[in-house]
Design an enzyme around this catalytic site. Structure first.
Site, mmCIF file in Angstrom:
data_model
loop_
_atom_site.group_PDB
_atom_site.id
_atom_site.type_symbol
_atom_site.label_atom_id
_atom_site.label_comp_id
_atom_site.label_asym_id
_atom_site.label_seq_id
_atom_site.Cartn_x
_atom_site.Cartn_y
_atom_site.Cartn_z
ATOM 1 N N HIS A 172 15.927 131.127 37.414
ATOM 2 C CA HIS A 172 15.276 129.967 38.297
ATOM 3 C C HIS A 172 16.452 129.771 39.351
ATOM 4 C CE1 HIS A 172 11.406 128.329 37.009
ATOM 5 N NE2 HIS A 172 12.140 128.603 35.737
ATOM 6 N N ASP A 205 11.395 139.602 40.085
ATOM 7 C CA ASP A 205 10.595 140.412 39.286
ATOM 8 C C ASP A 205 10.047 141.723 40.005
ATOM 9 O OD1 ASP A 205 10.684 138.205 37.918
ATOM 10 O OD2 ASP A 205 8.600 137.651 37.989
HETATM 11 C C1 GLA Z 1 9.246 134.016 37.460
HETATM 12 C C2 GLA Z 1 9.288 134.202 38.769
HETATM 13 C C3 GLA Z 1 10.593 134.752 39.261
HETATM 14 C C4 GLA Z 1 11.826 133.813 38.913
HETATM 15 C C5 GLA Z 1 11.568 133.552 37.523
HETATM 16 C C6 GLA Z 1 12.683 132.496 36.832
HETATM 17 O O1 GLA Z 1 9.486 135.304 36.745
HETATM 18 O O2 GLA Z 1 8.182 135.248 39.123
HETATM 19 O O3 GLA Z 1 10.548 135.046 40.730
HETATM 20 O O4 GLA Z 1 11.714 132.692 39.898
HETATM 21 O O5 GLA Z 1 10.286 132.935 37.100
HETATM 22 O O6 GLA Z 1 13.966 132.979 37.240
#
Ligand code: GLA
Length: 377
Positions: A32, A166
């Site tokens: 996050h 991601d």
């Molecule tokens: C999800 C979001 C990412 C990131 C994570 C928490 O996977 O897609 O962009 O913010 O939560 O780290």
């Protein structure tokens, strides 16, 4: 011929022009904070989404998924607009919409990243298509540019306000390494993450929990971080040390303060983890994973009973460290654990879940794997 090429031929009556794949991910640490310009340290898992693609000489897009009984979904290129398409298809159509293609395509997807486990099956889908389209339509976009395009597809076409982590790791990861990604400019460094020679494994525990807060909770946490930045008059939470932030506590309301506190402390934990990895100090890494979990659970409040039970049980079984990963409110946790303790740990977690009346968890292990690439053309 690849299995997906055979399926593609059966379905569309022609061979694909390109086959590409992109992996899901696990975030070792740095949770996050991608949307606060932070450093994150994810790695790609071995499970991938594979896509087969061929251009058409009209403006039709025909889309199918092996997991959806290869039922064909059809839409015209001219009708692509945010939210058009079935829920899963939007992730694919969004990428075509953002990248802009000048002919129709036939597209078959084989998604092998476990769904709903917090392992970024959606980024794997987006990035497999991004890499295939980049290749077939000679877009010549760099991996960071493709990551931004895939994120834009998810933000604007699908309507999910995710950060950039991601998609970046799905595209840029290298086998054997975690990716130290600077989410501000997408520069990166590969940090060797070779735990097998140390007799360690990273156990992934899919809690199979999906709490309702997933969407609203994520957007709300993100808004808190933006509020902290605005009220403190800084450029981002990346640009303030833990001590400087703590000294300004009285300028923020308590909830905003504690959310931002998670972000600034997590940023430091990522850099400390890199240092621990560079010195092969896995005990220290374990402590940092534990501290990350406590911060996500108590300060950022994005954990849930299933994730906490998985983490606590893994630690009771001797894990060096454990924490929830991904957006939270369900999904997966990871535990850094001696290889010969993995089975015992799985049994203990399964038993604890059953005693608590939770759905049975699933377990995976994965070595850090290679990012997206074209397999054949
Ligand atoms: C999800 C979001 C990412 C990131 C994570 C928490 O996977 O897609 O962009 O913010 O939560 O780290």
């Amino acid at each position: 011929m690849q299995e997906i090429s055979i399926r593609f031929s059966e379905l569309f009556g022609r061979t694909p022009e390109v086959v590409a794949q992109a992996p899901g991910r696990v975030n070792l640490i740095g949770e996050h904070i991608d949307y606060s310009d932070g450093f994150v340290l994810p790695f790609a898992i071995s499970d991938c989404t594979v896509v087969a693609l061929a251009r058409r000489d009209d403006r039709k897009i025909r889309l199918a998924s092996v997991q959806k009984s290869a039922e064909i979904f059809e839409v015209s290129l001219d009708d692509l607009a945010p939210m058009v398409g079935e829920s899963w298809a939007r992730y694919a159509l969004g990428v075509l919409w953002v990248l802009g293609i000048d002919t129709g395509v036939d597209l078959l997807i084989d998604g092998r990243v476990p769904l709903g486990a917090g392992l970024s099956s959606s980024a794997a889908l987006e990035c497999s298509i991004a890499i295939a389209v980049n290749h077939l339509f000679n877009k010549n976009l760099s991996l960071p540019e493709l990551a931004r395009a895939a994120q834009k597809a998810e933000n604007e076409y699908v309507g999910v306000p995710c950060g950039i982590m991601d998609q970046s790791v799905s595209l840029m990861a290298k086998a054997g390494s975690a990716l130290l990604l600077d989410c501000r400019d997408l520069s990166s460094e590969n940090i060797p993450f070779l735990i097998a020679p140390q007799g360690l494994e990273l156990l992934i525990i899919d809690t199979q929990a999906h709490h309702k807060l997933v969407d609203g909770g994520y957007a709300e946490r993100r808004a808190s971080c933006e509020r902290a930045v605005a009220e403190l008059g800084i450029t981002s939470l990346r640009d303030i040390s833990v001590a400087q932030y703590a000294a300004r506590q009285s300028e923020l309301d308590p909830v905003t303060y504690i959310r931002g506190f998670h972000a600034v402390t997590e940023m430091k934990r990522v850099l400390d983890s890199v240092d621990a990895l560079k010195h092969n100090n896995f005990a220290r890494l374990g402590e940092l994973l534990n501290a990350s979990h406590r911060s996500l659970r108590d300060d950022y409040t994005v954990s849930c009973p299933e994730l906490n039970l998985a983490v606590d049980t893994a630690l009771a079984q001797g894990a060096l460290g454990a924490r929830m990963v991904g957006g939270g409110f369900g999904g997966s946790a990871i535990a850094l654990i001696k290889a010969d303790q993995v089975k015992r740990c799985e049994v203990a977690i399964s038993r604890a879940f059953s005693d608590a009346g939770f759905k049975a968890p699933r377990f995976f292990t994965s070595l850090p794997s290679e990012g997206a690439h074209v397999i054949s053309n």
